[in-house]
Motif scaffolding. Structure first.
Motif, PDB file in Angstrom:
ATOM      1  N   MET A  12       3.392  19.006   6.184  1.00 33.73           N
ATOM      2  CA  MET A  12       3.690  17.809   5.663  1.00 33.73           C
ATOM      3  C   MET A  12       2.780  16.740   6.347  1.00 33.73           C
ATOM      4  N   ALA A  13       2.489  15.756   5.394  1.00 36.14           N
ATOM      5  CA  ALA A  13       1.466  14.670   5.788  1.00 36.14           C
ATOM      6  C   ALA A  13       2.273  13.496   6.113  1.00 36.14           C
ATOM      7  N   VAL A  14       1.919  12.790   7.159  1.00 32.34           N
ATOM      8  CA  VAL A  14       2.713  11.477   7.223  1.00 32.34           C
ATOM      9  C   VAL A  14       1.285  10.436   6.949  1.00 32.34           C
ATOM     10  N   TRP A  15       1.832   9.345   6.088  1.00 32.66           N
ATOM     11  CA  TRP A  15       0.537   8.555   5.836  1.00 32.66           C
ATOM     12  C   TRP A  15       0.930   7.067   7.097  1.00 32.66           C
ATOM     13  N   GLN A  16       0.099   6.838   7.569  1.00 31.42           N
ATOM     14  CA  GLN A  16       0.078   5.748   8.763  1.00 31.42           C
ATOM     15  C   GLN A  16      -0.627   4.603   8.265  1.00 31.42           C
ATOM     16  N   GLY A  17      -0.160   3.748   7.300  1.00 31.13           N
ATOM     17  CA  GLY A  17      -0.957   2.539   6.929  1.00 31.13           C
ATOM     18  C   GLY A  17      -0.179   1.450   7.197  1.00 31.13           C
ATOM     19  N   ARG A  18      -0.316   0.253   6.672  1.00 35.06           N
ATOM     20  CA  ARG A  18       0.564  -0.866   6.522  1.00 35.06           C
ATOM     21  C   ARG A  18       1.691  -0.615   5.513  1.00 35.06           C
ATOM     22  N   SER A  19       2.884  -1.303   5.891  1.00 37.67           N
ATOM     23  CA  SER A  19       3.954  -1.231   5.082  1.00 37.67           C
ATOM     24  C   SER A  19       3.852  -1.984   3.713  1.00 37.67           C
ATOM     25  N   GLY A  20       4.684  -1.616   2.773  1.00 41.75           N
ATOM     26  CA  GLY A  20       4.324  -2.089   1.383  1.00 41.75           C
ATOM     27  C   GLY A  20       5.358  -3.249   1.184  1.00 41.75           C
ATOM     28  N   ARG A  21       6.166  -3.646   2.396  1.00 44.10           N
ATOM     29  CA  ARG A  21       6.844  -5.168   2.220  1.00 44.10           C
ATOM     30  C   ARG A  21       6.509  -5.846   3.189  1.00 44.10           C
ATOM     31  N   LYS A  22       6.649  -7.408   3.091  1.00 45.66           N
ATOM     32  CA  LYS A  22       6.618  -8.141   4.041  1.00 45.66           C
ATOM     33  C   LYS A  22       7.856  -8.292   4.786  1.00 45.66           C
ATOM     34  N   SER A  23       7.739  -9.065   5.927  1.00 45.01           N
ATOM     35  CA  SER A  23       8.837  -9.131   6.903  1.00 45.01           C
ATOM     36  C   SER A  23      10.030  -9.946   6.169  1.00 45.01           C
ATOM     37  N   THR A  24       9.751 -10.486   5.069  1.00 46.72           N
ATOM     38  CA  THR A  24      10.790 -11.323   4.326  1.00 46.72           C
ATOM     39  C   THR A  24      11.299 -10.318   3.205  1.00 46.72           C
ATOM     40  N   GLY A  25      10.726  -9.206   3.010  1.00 44.02           N
ATOM     41  CA  GLY A  25      11.493  -8.204   1.924  1.00 44.02           C
ATOM     42  C   GLY A  25      10.356  -8.224   0.606  1.00 44.02           C
ATOM     43  N   ALA A  26       9.722  -9.276   0.571  1.00 41.63           N
ATOM     44  CA  ALA A  26       8.702  -9.278  -0.553  1.00 41.63           C
ATOM     45  C   ALA A  26       7.637  -8.190  -0.689  1.00 41.63           C
ATOM     46  N   LYS A  27       7.498  -7.600  -1.910  1.00 41.66           N
ATOM     47  CA  LYS A  27       6.519  -6.582  -1.864  1.00 41.66           C
ATOM     48  C   LYS A  27       5.111  -7.042  -1.849  1.00 41.66           C
ATOM     49  N   LEU A  28       4.274  -6.299  -1.186  1.00 39.30           N
ATOM     50  CA  LEU A  28       2.716  -6.436  -0.895  1.00 39.30           C
ATOM     51  C   LEU A  28       1.943  -5.758  -1.946  1.00 39.30           C
ATOM     52  N   ARG A  29       0.873  -6.374  -2.590  1.00 36.30           N
ATOM     53  CA  ARG A  29       0.157  -5.813  -3.521  1.00 36.30           C
ATOM     54  C   ARG A  29      -0.771  -4.848  -2.729  1.00 36.30           C
ATOM     55  N   ARG A  30      -0.977  -3.843  -3.117  1.00 39.31           N
ATOM     56  CA  ARG A  30      -2.072  -3.025  -2.337  1.00 39.31           C
ATOM     57  C   ARG A  30      -3.571  -3.310  -2.810  1.00 39.31           C
ATOM     58  N   ILE A  31      -4.357  -3.881  -1.833  1.00 40.69           N
ATOM     59  CA  ILE A  31      -5.793  -4.284  -1.984  1.00 40.69           C
ATOM     60  C   ILE A  31      -6.643  -3.017  -1.921  1.00 40.69           C
ATOM     61  N   VAL A  32      -6.611  -2.183  -0.981  1.00 41.42           N
ATOM     62  CA  VAL A  32      -7.307  -0.873  -1.162  1.00 41.42           C
ATOM     63  C   VAL A  32      -6.370   0.402  -1.341  1.00 41.42           C
ATOM     64  N   LYS A  33      -7.028   1.319  -1.788  1.00 40.02           N
ATOM     65  CA  LYS A  33      -6.097   2.474  -1.930  1.00 40.02           C
ATOM     66  C   LYS A  33      -5.943   3.172  -0.646  1.00 40.02           C
ATOM     67  N   LYS A  34      -4.956   4.219  -0.826  1.00 39.41           N
ATOM     68  CA  LYS A  34      -4.851   5.187   0.533  1.00 39.41           C
ATOM     69  C   LYS A  34      -6.124   6.029   0.676  1.00 39.41           C
ATOM     70  N   HIS A  35      -6.259   6.330   1.848  1.00 40.28           N
ATOM     71  CA  HIS A  35      -7.194   7.199   2.196  1.00 40.28           C
ATOM     72  C   HIS A  35      -6.806   8.382   3.093  1.00 40.28           C
ATOM     73  N   LYS A  36      -7.528   9.517   2.961  1.00 46.85           N
ATOM     74  CA  LYS A  36      -7.184  10.537   3.693  1.00 46.85           C
ATOM     75  C   LYS A  36      -7.266  10.692   5.072  1.00 46.85           C
ATOM     76  N   ARG A  37      -8.132   9.734   5.687  1.00 44.68           N
ATOM     77  CA  ARG A  37      -8.448   9.485   7.158  1.00 44.68           C
ATOM     78  C   ARG A  37      -7.187   8.736   7.682  1.00 44.68           C
TER      79      ARG A  37
END
Length: 128
Positions: free
Chosen positions: A1-26
């Motif tokens: 099982m892999a765990v993605w350790q990137g930025r959250s998809g939500r702001k602190s207010t609850g608004a959705k964040l648009r993904r600027i760059v894609k997820k990387h295996k690293r």
């Protein structure tokens, strides 16, 4: 099982964040390995970034116990997990982590290594 350790998809207010760059295996992480106390030894070797090797200890029955009085180290078998500060349920399940107190042939010992990441159990004998 892999765990993605990137930025959250939500702001602190609850608004959705648009993904600027894609997820990387690293950016992926691994699920933790809980070293269990059994009759056999099982080691898992993983490939790390840059081709390095990671050794994870899944099952064990022995530890390298260091005696501070005689300045000697001896490989002895672990009989039981007495206390584990990481999680109280690890005592019942016989899970060995750093800081766990185990019962060995020489007596009680405190685990100083990280078996799930180092691939070995090192401990220091506790004076009674």
């Amino acid at each position: 099982m892999a765990v993605w350790q990137g930025r959250s998809g939500r702001k602190s207010t609850g608004a959705k964040l648009r993904r600027i760059v894609k997820k990387h295996k690293r950016e992926m992480g691994n699920s933790p390995v809980e070293t269990h106390l059994t009759d056999s030894v099982k080691i898992k070797i993983l490939r790390g970034r840059g081709g390095s090797k990671k050794v994870k200890l899944e099952r064990t029955n022995y530890a390298n116990v260091f005696n501070q009085e005689t300045k000697t180290c001896k490989k002895v078998t672990i009989t039981n997990v007495i206390d584990n500060v990481a999680n109280k349920h690890y005592i019942r399940r016989n899970v060995v982590t750093k800081g766990a107190i185990v019962e060995t042939e020489m007596g009680k010992a405190k685990v100083t290594s990280r078996p799930g990441q180092d691939g070995i159990v090192n401990a220091i004998l506790i004076k009674e």
